[in-house]
Design a protein around this motif. Structure first.
Motif, PDB file in Angstrom:
ATOM      1  N   SER A 146      28.556  -1.484  -7.195  1.00  0.00           N
ATOM      2  CA  SER A 146      29.109  -0.202  -6.765  1.00  0.00           C
ATOM      3  C   SER A 146      29.438  -0.157  -5.280  1.00  0.00           C
ATOM      4  CB  SER A 146      28.128   0.933  -7.086  1.00  0.00           C
ATOM      5  OG  SER A 146      27.877   1.001  -8.469  1.00  0.00           O
ATOM      6  N   ILE A 147      28.788  -0.993  -4.488  1.00  0.00           N
ATOM      7  CA  ILE A 147      29.022  -0.986  -3.047  1.00  0.00           C
ATOM      8  C   ILE A 147      29.111  -2.414  -2.533  1.00  0.00           C
ATOM      9  CG2 ILE A 147      27.865   1.228  -2.696  1.00  0.00           C
ATOM     10  CD1 ILE A 147      25.511  -0.352  -1.501  1.00  0.00           C
ATOM     11  N   LEU A 148      29.537  -2.521  -1.312  1.00  0.00           N
ATOM     12  CA  LEU A 148      29.604  -3.791  -0.592  1.00  0.00           C
ATOM     13  C   LEU A 148      28.925  -3.565   0.748  1.00  0.00           C
ATOM     14  CD1 LEU A 148      31.032  -6.676  -0.738  1.00  0.00           C
ATOM     15  CD2 LEU A 148      32.831  -5.629   0.652  1.00  0.00           C
ATOM     16  N   PHE A 158      29.281   8.673  -3.483  1.00  0.00           N
ATOM     17  CA  PHE A 158      29.209   9.145  -4.860  1.00  0.00           C
ATOM     18  C   PHE A 158      27.776   9.552  -5.175  1.00  0.00           C
ATOM     19  CE2 PHE A 158      28.980   4.534  -4.684  1.00  0.00           C
ATOM     20  CZ  PHE A 158      27.854   4.225  -5.420  1.00  0.00           C
ATOM     21  N   PHE A 159      27.666  10.520  -6.068  1.00  0.00           N
ATOM     22  CA  PHE A 159      26.384  11.143  -6.388  1.00  0.00           C
ATOM     23  C   PHE A 159      26.270  11.275  -7.897  1.00  0.00           C
ATOM     24  CE2 PHE A 159      27.999  12.477  -2.347  1.00  0.00           C
ATOM     25  CZ  PHE A 159      26.920  12.445  -1.491  1.00  0.00           C
ATOM     26  N   GLY A 160      25.040  11.405  -8.370  1.00  0.00           N
ATOM     27  CA  GLY A 160      24.844  11.592  -9.796  1.00  0.00           C
ATOM     28  C   GLY A 160      23.390  11.470 -10.174  1.00  0.00           C
ATOM     29  N   LEU A 170      33.264   5.726  -9.085  1.00  0.00           N
ATOM     30  CA  LEU A 170      34.523   5.809  -9.817  1.00  0.00           C
ATOM     31  C   LEU A 170      35.237   4.467  -9.900  1.00  0.00           C
ATOM     32  CD1 LEU A 170      35.921   9.170  -8.385  1.00  0.00           C
ATOM     33  CD2 LEU A 170      34.558   8.790 -10.446  1.00  0.00           C
ATOM     34  N   ALA A 171      34.775   3.505  -9.145  1.00  0.00           N
ATOM     35  CA  ALA A 171      35.360   2.166  -9.165  1.00  0.00           C
ATOM     36  C   ALA A 171      34.272   1.168  -8.790  1.00  0.00           C
ATOM     37  CB  ALA A 171      36.547   2.072  -8.209  1.00  0.00           C
ATOM     38  N   HIS A 172      34.485  -0.071  -9.132  1.00  0.00           N
ATOM     39  CA  HIS A 172      33.473  -1.109  -8.902  1.00  0.00           C
ATOM     40  C   HIS A 172      34.101  -2.354  -8.299  1.00  0.00           C
ATOM     41  CE1 HIS A 172      30.359   1.038 -11.220  1.00  0.00           C
ATOM     42  NE2 HIS A 172      31.366   1.416 -11.987  1.00  0.00           N
ATOM     43  N   PHE A 173      33.281  -3.095  -7.590  1.00  0.00           N
ATOM     44  CA  PHE A 173      33.669  -4.411  -7.125  1.00  0.00           C
ATOM     45  C   PHE A 173      33.370  -5.427  -8.233  1.00  0.00           C
ATOM     46  CE2 PHE A 173      32.689  -2.100  -3.200  1.00  0.00           C
ATOM     47  CZ  PHE A 173      33.827  -2.360  -2.451  1.00  0.00           C
ATOM     48  N   PRO A 174      34.012  -6.590  -8.208  1.00  0.00           N
ATOM     49  CA  PRO A 174      33.678  -7.629  -9.183  1.00  0.00           C
ATOM     50  C   PRO A 174      32.243  -8.103  -8.981  1.00  0.00           C
ATOM     51  CG  PRO A 174      35.727  -8.127  -8.024  1.00  0.00           C
ATOM     52  CD  PRO A 174      35.072  -7.000  -7.278  1.00  0.00           C
ATOM     53  N   PRO A 175      31.652  -8.735  -9.984  1.00  0.00           N
ATOM     54  CA  PRO A 175      30.304  -9.295  -9.813  1.00  0.00           C
ATOM     55  C   PRO A 175      30.338 -10.510  -8.886  1.00  0.00           C
ATOM     56  CG  PRO A 175      31.224  -9.947 -11.925  1.00  0.00           C
ATOM     57  CD  PRO A 175      32.189  -8.964 -11.337  1.00  0.00           C
ATOM     58  N   GLU A 176      29.160 -10.885  -8.398  1.00  0.00           N
ATOM     59  CA  GLU A 176      29.078 -12.104  -7.606  1.00  0.00           C
ATOM     60  C   GLU A 176      29.305 -13.325  -8.508  1.00  0.00           C
ATOM     61  OE1 GLU A 176      29.301 -11.795  -4.688  1.00  0.00           O
ATOM     62  OE2 GLU A 176      27.854 -10.466  -3.740  1.00  0.00           O
ATOM     63  N   ALA A 185      38.819  -7.892  -4.326  1.00  0.00           N
ATOM     64  CA  ALA A 185      37.610  -7.326  -3.724  1.00  0.00           C
ATOM     65  C   ALA A 185      37.557  -5.815  -3.718  1.00  0.00           C
ATOM     66  CB  ALA A 185      37.481  -7.832  -2.288  1.00  0.00           C
ATOM     67  N   GLY A 186      38.562  -5.159  -4.245  1.00  0.00           N
ATOM     68  CA  GLY A 186      38.601  -3.704  -4.199  1.00  0.00           C
ATOM     69  C   GLY A 186      39.623  -3.264  -3.183  1.00  0.00           C
ATOM     70  N   LYS A 187      40.206  -2.078  -3.364  1.00  0.00           N
ATOM     71  CA  LYS A 187      41.303  -1.637  -2.519  1.00  0.00           C
ATOM     72  C   LYS A 187      40.820  -1.349  -1.099  1.00  0.00           C
ATOM     73  CE  LYS A 187      44.071   0.344  -6.234  1.00  0.00           C
ATOM     74  NZ  LYS A 187      44.723   1.559  -6.751  1.00  0.00           N
ATOM     75  N   THR A 188      41.656  -1.757  -0.146  1.00  0.00           N
ATOM     76  CA  THR A 188      41.400  -1.451   1.249  1.00  0.00           C
ATOM     77  C   THR A 188      42.187  -0.215   1.622  1.00  0.00           C
ATOM     78  OG1 THR A 188      41.070  -3.789   1.757  1.00  0.00           O
ATOM     79  CG2 THR A 188      41.568  -2.317   3.604  1.00  0.00           C
ATOM     80  N   ASP A 189      41.515   0.779   2.167  1.00  0.00           N
ATOM     81  CA  ASP A 189      42.147   2.041   2.494  1.00  0.00           C
ATOM     82  C   ASP A 189      42.690   1.992   3.910  1.00  0.00           C
ATOM     83  OD1 ASP A 189      42.910   4.601   2.900  1.00  0.00           O
ATOM     84  OD2 ASP A 189      40.991   5.511   2.429  1.00  0.00           O
ATOM     85  N   HIS A 190      44.005   1.973   4.030  1.00  0.00           N
ATOM     86  CA  HIS A 190      44.631   1.965   5.339  1.00  0.00           C
ATOM     87  C   HIS A 190      44.974   3.368   5.810  1.00  0.00           C
ATOM     88  CE1 HIS A 190      45.091  -2.423   5.738  1.00  0.00           C
ATOM     89  NE2 HIS A 190      45.231  -2.404   4.439  1.00  0.00           N
ATOM     90  N   ALA A 191      44.699   4.370   4.980  1.00  0.00           N
ATOM     91  CA  ALA A 191      45.043   5.730   5.370  1.00  0.00           C
ATOM     92  C   ALA A 191      44.258   6.164   6.597  1.00  0.00           C
ATOM     93  CB  ALA A 191      44.767   6.708   4.216  1.00  0.00           C
TER      94      ALA A 191
END
Length: 472
Positions: free
Chosen positions: A251-253, A360-362, A412-418, A459-465
């Motif tokens: 879920s995180i990096l 993210f919370f839950g 809401l999104a995940h990174f690939p496994p190691e 690796a997951g989307k990089t946010d350039h915004a």
């Protein structure tokens, strides 16, 4: 060798109080919060404000503030320039609400500190984003145009002279300023929150790491020397979460942020125009960010230097920065008058970067009474106040805009496994570095654009915004 980060060491020296006693034996609580940082303490305070009769107990593995809350950059930044990503993940209405809520939270934190006599060195000098090389010019324009279109734009374009004056650096250009922002001393804030929580009746135990928990009608949380039986629990562990709960492994990096701080030079800080405490970022993906202190020091940081394999909390996250020399060179490039200024300390911290760039919370999978929140992605100083509102609302059983938010749907999104995650993240980081080095030379090879896009897919989307000011 581990060390206290500069902010926390300064705050503890001023406080001059022994650690809160470790948990001993069995305790009972309405709410047990694991983690004595911003998220945990804001949650505890907000619960007690709503329910003074509740017994709220906090467990902290070291000293309150020893994690990200005591070692971030102390930049009070909002979500305004992440508006395009907020819309993509949460829709138009919620994106607008979250931008406005993050800007309001800056004022709310300052007001709370004033009301409760927390001297956190808050200075609401705003935020400045500006280009540090020609390739970055115009990068913010589409985002600010979108904010303007929806009546959300708090940013003002700066002239070249104003950009130099507010950023402190003649190297920066194409600058913008937003008023609802600033800087604070994070160690003083977290220790101030601890004091206020204690005065409200929150029971805090430091040096009381949770060893495991179980749920069977109640939540039982164990430490080395005691246990807490609670009606509800909150896990506010941030970067420590994936190491203790495998459900969050992807879920995180964990990405480092490295910081240096100079000796006190108030005259030079005033000459640079940084004495108002504005938070300044350039427009890189892994930004350089800086701010002054009231006694005339300059703090400079940069994120994205180290990526942890397997999201392990490695020793380097609690040590002097391995990149202090590079940061000092950058300081000299941005501020020639500080090129020879002594650096009194460097430090490092782990930022819990989520795949969306938002926290993210839950509820903990397989549990009904255990809540969690993490993934601030480098924007946590202000946003952890919102995290406290979310978690306290859930604990109180309320139905409101916070409990209905898309932030409360878990990751809401995940990174690939190691090992794909680490390899992909390293490829992204290295590609970004090569792009930025080329941009600094005012030349970006076209093949790097396609390489960066391919790596980002791994690796997951990089946010350039918005450039992520890692550890805010």
């Amino acid at each position: 060798m581990s060390q206290l980060p500069y902010w926390l060491a300064e705050a503890l020296a001023a406080e001059r109080s022994p650690p809160r006693p470790a948990l001993q034996g069995r305790q009972r609580a309405d709410v047990c919060i694991v983690g004595g940082g911003f998220t945990g303490l804001w949650t505890a305070i907000m619960c007690k404000q709503a329910r003074p009769d509740w017994q709220v107990l906090v467990l902290e593995k070291a000293r309150c503030g020893s994690g990200a809350s005591g070692r971030n950059g102390g930049c009070m930044l909002t979500w305004s320039t992440k508006y395009p990503s907020l819309r993509r993940w949460f829709g138009d209405s919620e994106a607008s609400r979250l931008v406005q809520a993050s800007e309001q939270a800056v004022a709310d934190i300052a007001s709370f500190c004033q009301q409760h006599a927390i001297d956190a060195d808050i200075r609401l000098g705003g935020a400045v984003y500006a280009a540090s090389n020609p390739a970055q010019i115009g990068r913010l324009a589409p985002v600010l145009s979108m904010l303007q279109e929806h009546g959300l734009n708090s940013w003002t374009a700066l002239s070249p002279a104003q950009t130099r004056a507010l950023s402190g650096s003649a190297l920066l250009q194409d600058g913008y300023h937003s008023a609802p922002a600033g800087s604070l001393q994070p160690g003083k804030l977290v220790r101030g929150l601890l004091r206020v929580a204690s005065e409200m009746g929150v029971q805090v135990h430091e040096h009381s790491a949770m060893t495991h928990l179980q749920e069977n009608g109640q939540v039982i949380l164990h430490t080395a020397q005691g246990q807490v039986e609670a009606s509800q629990a909150v896990l506010a562990l941030n970067a420590d979460m994936p190491g203790q709960f495998p459900a969050f492994a992807n879920s995180i990096l964990l990405v480092s942020s490295d910081m240096i701080i100079t000796d006190a030079r108030p005259g030079e800080i005033s000459t640079l125009g940084l004495e108002r405490g504005q938070a300044v970022c350039d427009l890189r993906t892994f930004v350089h960010y800086w701010r002054s202190t009231p006694d005339g020091r300059l703090m400079l940081g940069k994120g994205g230097n180290h990526i942890a394999f397997g999201n392990r909390m490695q020793a380097c996250f609690d040590q002097p920065s391995r990149h202090a020399a590079a940061l000092q060179l950058t300081m000299g490039r941005l501020f020639p008058s500080l090129a020879t200024a002594p650096v009194v300390q460097s430090w490092t911290g782990a930022s819990d970067r989520s795949a969306t760039g938002f926290p993210f919370f839950g509820r903990l999978p397989g549990h009904q009474r255990v809540l969690y929140g993490l993934g601030y992605s480098g924007n946590g100083v202000v946003q952890s106040h919102l995290g406290g509102r979310i978690l306290s609302s859930l604990l109180l059983g309320e139905r409101n805009a916070w409990t209905d938010s898309g932030l409360v749907r878990g990751p809401l999104a995940h990174f690939p496994p190691e090992p794909l995650r680490w390899c992909g993240a390293m490829l992204v980081r290295n590609a970004i570095r090569r792009v930025e080095q080329a941009e600094d030379r005012q030349h970006k090879p076209r093949w790097l654009d396609s390489r960066l896009a391919a790596c980002a897919g791994m690796a997951g989307k990089t946010d350039h915004a918005k450039p992520d000011a890692v550890h805010g």
